[in-house]
Motif scaffolding. Structure first.
Motif, PDB file in Angstrom:
ATOM      1  N   LEU A 878       0.838  -1.201   0.000  1.00 35.71           N
ATOM      2  CA  LEU A 878       0.000   0.000   0.000  1.00 35.71           C
ATOM      3  C   LEU A 878       0.872   1.249   0.000  1.00 35.71           C
ATOM      4  N   LYS A 879       1.961   1.201   0.758  1.00 38.78           N
ATOM      5  CA  LYS A 879       2.871   2.348   0.780  1.00 38.78           C
ATOM      6  C   LYS A 879       3.503   2.555  -0.595  1.00 38.78           C
ATOM      7  N   ALA A 880       3.833   1.455  -1.273  1.00 34.60           N
ATOM      8  CA  ALA A 880       4.386   1.563  -2.628  1.00 34.60           C
ATOM      9  C   ALA A 880       3.372   2.160  -3.597  1.00 34.60           C
ATOM     10  N   ALA A 881       2.103   1.726  -3.481  1.00 34.29           N
ATOM     11  CA  ALA A 881       1.064   2.259  -4.353  1.00 34.29           C
ATOM     12  C   ALA A 881       0.848   3.751  -4.107  1.00 34.29           C
ATOM     13  N   LEU A 882       0.905   4.151  -2.831  1.00 33.82           N
ATOM     14  CA  LEU A 882       0.754   5.568  -2.511  1.00 33.82           C
ATOM     15  C   LEU A 882       1.908   6.381  -3.085  1.00 33.82           C
ATOM     16  N   TRP A 883       3.089   5.799  -3.129  1.00 33.15           N
ATOM     17  CA  TRP A 883       4.232   6.492  -3.737  1.00 33.15           C
ATOM     18  C   TRP A 883       4.042   6.603  -5.244  1.00 33.15           C
ATOM     19  N   LEU A 884       3.460   5.576  -5.862  1.00 34.01           N
ATOM     20  CA  LEU A 884       3.272   5.573  -7.314  1.00 34.01           C
ATOM     21  C   LEU A 884       2.194   6.554  -7.786  1.00 34.01           C
ATOM     22  N   HIS A 885       1.156   6.747  -6.980  1.00 35.34           N
ATOM     23  CA  HIS A 885      -0.002   7.544  -7.417  1.00 35.34           C
ATOM     24  C   HIS A 885       0.373   8.895  -8.014  1.00 35.34           C
ATOM     25  N   PRO A 886       1.220   9.695  -7.371  1.00 35.66           N
ATOM     26  CA  PRO A 886       1.516  11.021  -7.945  1.00 35.66           C
ATOM     27  C   PRO A 886       2.513  10.987  -9.107  1.00 35.66           C
ATOM     28  N   GLN A 887       3.068   9.819  -9.400  1.00 37.28           N
ATOM     29  CA  GLN A 887       4.033   9.720 -10.489  1.00 37.28           C
ATOM     30  C   GLN A 887       3.287   9.754 -11.836  1.00 37.28           C
ATOM     31  N   ASP A 888       3.810  10.453 -12.753  1.00 36.85           N
ATOM     32  CA  ASP A 888       3.198  10.564 -14.081  1.00 36.85           C
ATOM     33  C   ASP A 888       3.703   9.407 -14.933  1.00 36.85           C
ATOM     34  N   ALA A 889       2.975   8.280 -14.890  1.00 37.43           N
ATOM     35  CA  ALA A 889       3.437   7.077 -15.590  1.00 37.43           C
ATOM     36  C   ALA A 889       2.249   6.301 -16.138  1.00 37.43           C
ATOM     37  N   PRO A 890       2.428   5.596 -17.255  1.00 37.48           N
ATOM     38  CA  PRO A 890       1.365   4.750 -17.826  1.00 37.48           C
ATOM     39  C   PRO A 890       1.310   3.410 -17.084  1.00 37.48           C
ATOM     40  N   PHE A 891       0.577   3.366 -15.980  1.00 39.66           N
ATOM     41  CA  PHE A 891       0.611   2.187 -15.108  1.00 39.66           C
ATOM     42  C   PHE A 891       0.091   0.928 -15.798  1.00 39.66           C
ATOM     43  N   ALA A 892      -0.915   1.059 -16.652  1.00 35.95           N
ATOM     44  CA  ALA A 892      -1.436  -0.120 -17.355  1.00 35.95           C
ATOM     45  C   ALA A 892      -0.353  -0.747 -18.226  1.00 35.95           C
ATOM     46  N   GLU A 893       0.396   0.096 -18.916  1.00 38.33           N
ATOM     47  CA  GLU A 893       1.488  -0.406 -19.757  1.00 38.33           C
ATOM     48  C   GLU A 893       2.587  -1.024 -18.898  1.00 38.33           C
ATOM     49  N   CYS A 894       2.863  -0.405 -17.767  1.00 41.62           N
ATOM     50  CA  CYS A 894       3.907  -0.936 -16.873  1.00 41.62           C
ATOM     51  C   CYS A 894       3.522  -2.307 -16.335  1.00 41.62           C
ATOM     52  N   VAL A 895       2.272  -2.455 -15.913  1.00 41.45           N
ATOM     53  CA  VAL A 895       1.830  -3.738 -15.367  1.00 41.45           C
ATOM     54  C   VAL A 895       1.848  -4.806 -16.448  1.00 41.45           C
ATOM     55  N   GLU A 896       1.431  -4.453 -17.649  1.00 38.67           N
ATOM     56  CA  GLU A 896       1.454  -5.420 -18.752  1.00 38.67           C
ATOM     57  C   GLU A 896       2.879  -5.855 -19.062  1.00 38.67           C
ATOM     58  N   ALA A 897       3.802  -4.910 -19.085  1.00 41.07           N
ATOM     59  CA  ALA A 897       5.207  -5.248 -19.335  1.00 41.07           C
ATOM     60  C   ALA A 897       5.778  -6.090 -18.196  1.00 41.07           C
ATOM     61  N   GLY A 898       5.370  -5.780 -16.967  1.00 44.58           N
ATOM     62  CA  GLY A 898       5.828  -6.571 -15.826  1.00 44.58           C
ATOM     63  C   GLY A 898       5.314  -7.990 -15.871  1.00 44.58           C
ATOM     64  N   ASN A 899       4.055  -8.161 -16.244  1.00 45.62           N
ATOM     65  CA  ASN A 899       3.499  -9.518 -16.400  1.00 45.62           C
ATOM     66  C   ASN A 899       4.255 -10.303 -17.452  1.00 45.62           C
ATOM     67  N   SER A 900       4.554  -9.654 -18.557  1.00 47.76           N
ATOM     68  CA  SER A 900       5.267 -10.323 -19.641  1.00 47.76           C
ATOM     69  C   SER A 900       6.663 -10.745 -19.212  1.00 47.76           C
ATOM     70  N   LEU A 901       7.348  -9.891 -18.478  1.00 45.86           N
ATOM     71  CA  LEU A 901       8.710 -10.204 -18.049  1.00 45.86           C
ATOM     72  C   LEU A 901       8.739 -11.304 -17.001  1.00 45.86           C
ATOM     73  N   LEU A 902       7.812 -11.235 -16.040  1.00 47.99           N
ATOM     74  CA  LEU A 902       7.855 -12.163 -14.897  1.00 47.99           C
ATOM     75  C   LEU A 902       6.969 -13.388 -15.079  1.00 47.99           C
ATOM     76  N   GLY A 903       6.150 -13.406 -16.138  1.00 49.80           N
ATOM     77  CA  GLY A 903       5.270 -14.553 -16.359  1.00 49.80           C
ATOM     78  C   GLY A 903       4.077 -14.569 -15.431  1.00 49.80           C
ATOM     79  N   CYS A 904       3.517 -13.404 -15.143  1.00 53.69           N
ATOM     80  CA  CYS A 904       2.366 -13.294 -14.243  1.00 53.69           C
ATOM     81  C   CYS A 904       1.143 -12.801 -15.002  1.00 53.69           C
ATOM     82  N   SER A 905       0.025 -12.750 -14.319  1.00 56.69           N
ATOM     83  CA  SER A 905      -1.219 -12.247 -14.915  1.00 56.69           C
ATOM     84  C   SER A 905      -1.930 -11.332 -13.921  1.00 56.69           C
TER      85      SER A 905
END
Length: 913
Positions: A878-905
């Motif tokens: 939760l603390k990590a998510a709170l840190w991410l919220h104000p960051q200007d980043a495409p989170f959907a793209e990041c999560v998709e790339a993370g799933n692809s790299l780590l083999g998760c869904s």
């Protein structure tokens, strides 16, 4: 929590006044002096009705000696148990004990023995309400006696909605601070394997809701449901209980716990208007707070962590980890989960205490890293368990404005001044909340529950194969949730009926956690009348309330269980008030105890057999009944790929070997080198075993409690590696006695012309030479991993030792998180997720910072591979998510790339993004 009265896994010696006991190293039905033990067996019957337990213990004694004996047995009980019945059966004679003022009961007992009569005495320790002693006096040769003890208690609700019952089979020796006195109980112990009596245990469970399952720390026979709707069930302890753990049951009902009210009719023979003559109601409240409020976590607070570093914290838990290592891992999680902007400090204690910072500091990356470095260097090396002094120091520090103090206490609870500690917490209840954690078998339930109750916090017990981290993180969530303030209870009852509280005012409310209220109902009403109780409070600055309606018609078949629990609650409150004002007028407590038939610290149960016309002849011989202690079940440490080696607890003993308050030459260094060198320990070189002068007045109990009777510098020494202790060239069997295969006692005479330091130098050289010489295949294997090449007073042991042992990948990932909540993209993170840094860098979406990418990857890994341990890491996620919220980043793209790299869904919403 419920605990069977006489089932004690630690051998105790009970004496009035306090005296020194001996250790037992005999097997069979023998005492420390090889005398027969009169106690042959213990039978325990448990009856659980919803969340209240009645425990009946039957102790069977038989005197096989040719002279009359007095058997004395010291055992633990839950600190909140209401002991309500004590009787004896000798032949065809049944004697029911009465509750009387304690000194009067003792005098009647002594007078009976002096006149050749049989007598039976049951009394509570003056210092700790969870320790009782039972004296069976003048048991003639060849005669048998059965003692029946009964108590009632509530069952604590666990995080998974299970109800916890604990039958203490372990009573570890309690540390007594210097200068304090307890003239009622003295405890010594034997290994669990040497407990000379058997235990049988059965439990019957009934509830309005179906019983889904019963789990236990011990082997059980299969659960038997006794009716078709499964609201009644029975379970038994499998044969061959080894007395190496408490008998713990976790009882689960199919439906979640709901608020309830039970009214119990008064005793017909008691006078109306008295506690036992009027009805008593027990309210079980389970507050539900608005989700909108509970989803928010505070970012303020002063978090003070107090960690036990006494020698017993080196014991190994049943999950394979030592208590101290588990506590250190838990501190890592706690520190990483704290919110930015709060304040914190870490205390540790043994016979003395230490603190990382002079006062609480603001939580940031620098202070967090400094604290973690010092936590890593903490070991169970501070001696006895003197918890009072660090608490006094914590409370002496001024509170920080707008940062409520939250105290987290981690201890195995082996203290004797329990009431003094609890009183101190209560005295400072207005300035803090106290969350307490009891670690291991034999922990004092009175201490752990009492600190949390009086400190307005929450208590947790870590036993069996429990992991400490999930339970502690649950308490941290409680501490971070909005504080419930201004709690009050309002009654709405029929005209002519009033309620008088028996239990202390409700001081803390937590989401989904039960709060119990006992009240005496005075006045008459119709059987169909109804009443209600409303609990009002302020939550996040907003007034809130929970209401419960109930019927005043008394329940059937409850006996006087609720009256006794209510009486016990009132007795404990009166006792604490009496200690607070230093008023030795015990009249109220004694009167209530006698009237209700519930024991107190000022009363005792006394029974005298007056049916015998002839006095028992012959001198009376005292026999102290042993109980088992895990203090003799030393924790094996493993090196990778090697067999177990025994690691005796020695730090507390070494800490006690002091002269004029200063460490004795050599001893401190040996302890620091051999016990604090984690590399050496993990490679299998462990110690130390204690050598005691046979001519010294020091007993083992004095040594481990931090009180060394001799002032000679040459009296106390040590040796290493208990795996070969018996055959060690350092252990002359002609002058040593091997205790439990682990601890060696010997004489270390002073040598004229040589100081203690000089003698230690000779000793360490001999020991060093011995260590270099493998004696078994196991030693050869370990020697390959740990070759000592130098032993100098200014250096630690050196050699080819692995610099880092295996660590849970989850904890490795946690250790890399920054105080702000983010992770850094580096090789350490790559190693944990099992990718190389180049692949991780290439997979990073464009225009995304490395910190954002690393943090998303860490969260994807947690949700993808460690979801089963979510209760341990969800706060830091939760603390990590709170840190991410104000960051200007495409989170959907990041999560998709993370799933692809780590083999998760993992889904983006799962991460709170």
């Amino acid at each position: 929590m419920s605990i069977a009265l006489a089932v004690q896994l630690t051998v105790k010696v009970f004496k009035f006044p306090c005296c020194t006991g001996k250790k037992m190293n005999n097997s069979g039905l023998l005492t420390a002096k090889r005398n027969p033990v009169p106690l042959k067996s213990i039978e325990v019957e448990l009856q659980v009705r919803d969340h209240v337990a009645t425990v009946v213990s039957t102790l069977n004694y038989e005197n096989k000696e040719d002279k009359p004996v007095e058997a004395v047995f010291v055992f633990p009980l839950p600190g909140d148990a209401a002991v309500c019945h004590f009787s004896a059966k000798v032949g065809q004679t049944h004697i029911v004990a009465e509750v009387k003022e304690k000194q009067q009961a003792r005098e009647e007992y002594d007078d009976a023995l002096s006149s050749g009569q049989q007598a039976f005495l049951l009394e509570e320790s003056d210092q700790s309400p969870d320790i009782f002693s039972l004296s069976v006096g003048s048991l003639p040769p060849g005669e048998s006696a059965s003692i029946r003890l009964e108590y009632v208690t509530e069952l604590a609700v666990q995080a998974d909605d299970g109800l916890r019952f604990c039958l203490p089979a372990v009573l570890n020796p309690r540390y007594q601070p210097q200068g304090s006195e307890d003239v009622s109980v003295q405890v010594t112990s034997v290994p669990a394997s040497l407990v000379p009596y058997s235990l049988s245990f059965s439990a019957r469970v009934s509830s309005p809701r179906p019983v889904s399952k019963v789990e236990s720390s011990c082997s059980l026979e299969p659960l038997q449901h006794l009716n078709t709707d499964q609201t009644q069930a029975m379970v038994k302890l499998a044969a061959g209980h080894k007395f190496d753990r408490d008998v713990e049951l976790l009882i689960y009902y199919k439906d979640a716990h709901q608020p309830t009210a039970v009214v119990e009719a008064g005793q017909a023979s008691a006078k109306p208007g008295t506690l036992m003559g009027d009805p008593v109601v027990m309210l079980s409240l389970y507050p539900e707070f608005p989700k909108s409020v509970m989803s928010s976590l505070t970012s303020c607070g002063e978090f003070v962590f107090l960690m036990d570093r006494s020698g017993s914290m080196d014991y190994r838990m049943r999950n394979g980890q030592s208590r101290i290592d588990s506590a250190k891992d838990t501190l890592l999680l706690l520190l990483k989960s704290l919110p930015m902007g709060c304040y914190f400090n870490i205390y540790s204690f043994g016979y003395r205490f230490e603190q990382i910072f002079p006062k609480s500091v603001e939580y940031n990356q620098q202070t967090m890293q400094e604290a973690l470095k010092k936590v890593e260097m903490m070991f169970s090396d501070l001696g006895g368990t003197e918890i009072l002094r660090p608490l006094e120091d914590i409370y002496s520090k001024p509170c920080i404005i707008s940062h409520p103090r939250q105290l987290f206490v981690f201890t195995d609870g082996e203290v004797r001044n329990t009431k003094e500690v609890i009183d101190l917490v209560k005295k400072n209840a207005g300035s803090h909340r106290c969350f307490s954690f009891g670690i291991g078998e034999g922990v004092s339930s009175a201490l752990i529950n009492g600190m949390a109750k009086e400190g307005g916090g929450h208590a947790q017990f870590i036993t069996r194969t429990d992991r400490m981290q999930p339970k502690v993180m649950q308490s941290l969530k409680f501490a971070l949730h909005p504080f419930v303030a201004d709690i009050s209870v309002a009654w709405d009852l029929p005209k002519g009926v009033s309620a008088t509280l028996l239990s202390p005012p409700v001081s803390a409310l937590f989401q989904g956690q039960r709060s119990l209220i006992y009240a005496q109902l005075t006045g008459k009403s119709s059987k169909e009348a109804e009443g209600s109780v409303t609990v009002k409070y302020s939550l996040a600055g907003q007034p809130s309330q929970n209401q419960l309606h109930f019927n005043l018609k008394p329940a059937e078949d409850t006996g006087l269980t609720i009256h006794r629990l209510g009486a016990r609650a009132l007795i404990r409150s009166l006792e604490m008030e009496e200690r607070k004002i230093c008023n030795r007028d015990k009249t109220k407590v004694v009167q209530l105890s006698v009237q209700s038939g519930v024991s107190s610290s000022f009363t005792a149960f006394i029974a005298v057999n007056k049916t015998n016309s002839q006095a028992i002849q012959g001198p009376l011989v005292r026999r102290n009944v042993p109980t088992a202690s895990l203090n003799y079940h030393y924790a094996p440490l493993k090196s990778k790929g090697s067999a177990n080696l025994v690691s005796p607890r020695s730090q507390d003993i070494f800490a006690s070997l002091r002269s004029n308050g200063r460490p004795k030459p050599g001893i401190q260094y040996m302890n620091a080198v051999l016990m604090q060198d984690d590399r050496a320990r993990r490679a299998g070189w462990v110690g130390c075993s204690v050598l005691r002068s046979s001519e010294s007045e020091n007993t083992y109990e004095q040594l481990r409690s931090g009180r060394c009777a001799t002032s000679s510098d040459e009296k106390c020494y040590s040796t290493l590696r208990s795996s070969e202790l018996k055959r060690s060239s350092l252990c002359d069997q002609s002058s040593h006695t091997l205790v439990s295969g682990s601890v060696c006692f010997t004489t270390a005479p002073s040598q004229k012309g040589k100081s203690a330091t000089g003698q230690f130098s000779q000793m360490k050289k001999k020991l060093f030479d011995w260590l270099k010489t493998p004696k078994t295949s196991l030693d050869t294997e370990n020697a390959a991993k740990f070759q000592p090449t130098e032993w100098d007073v200014h250096t630690k042991l050196a050699g080819a030792v692995p610099t880092q042992s295996y660590r849970d990948p989850l904890l490795q990932l946690v250790s890399l998180q920054e105080a702000s909540g983010c992770w850094l993209l580096n090789a350490a993170l790559a190693a944990i997720v099992e990718k190389n840094i180049e692949d991780m860098t290439r997979s990073k979406p464009a225009k995304v910072s490395e910190e954002v990418w690393a943090t998303v990857l860490a969260l994807v890994w947690l949700y993808g591979f460690k979801i089963s341990a979510k209760e341990e890491w969800d706060l830091l996620a939760l603390k990590a998510a709170l840190w991410l919220h104000p960051q200007d980043a495409p989170f959907a793209e990041c999560v998709e790339a993370g799933n692809s790299l780590l083999g998760c869904s993992v889904q983006k919403d799962d991460l709170g993004l």
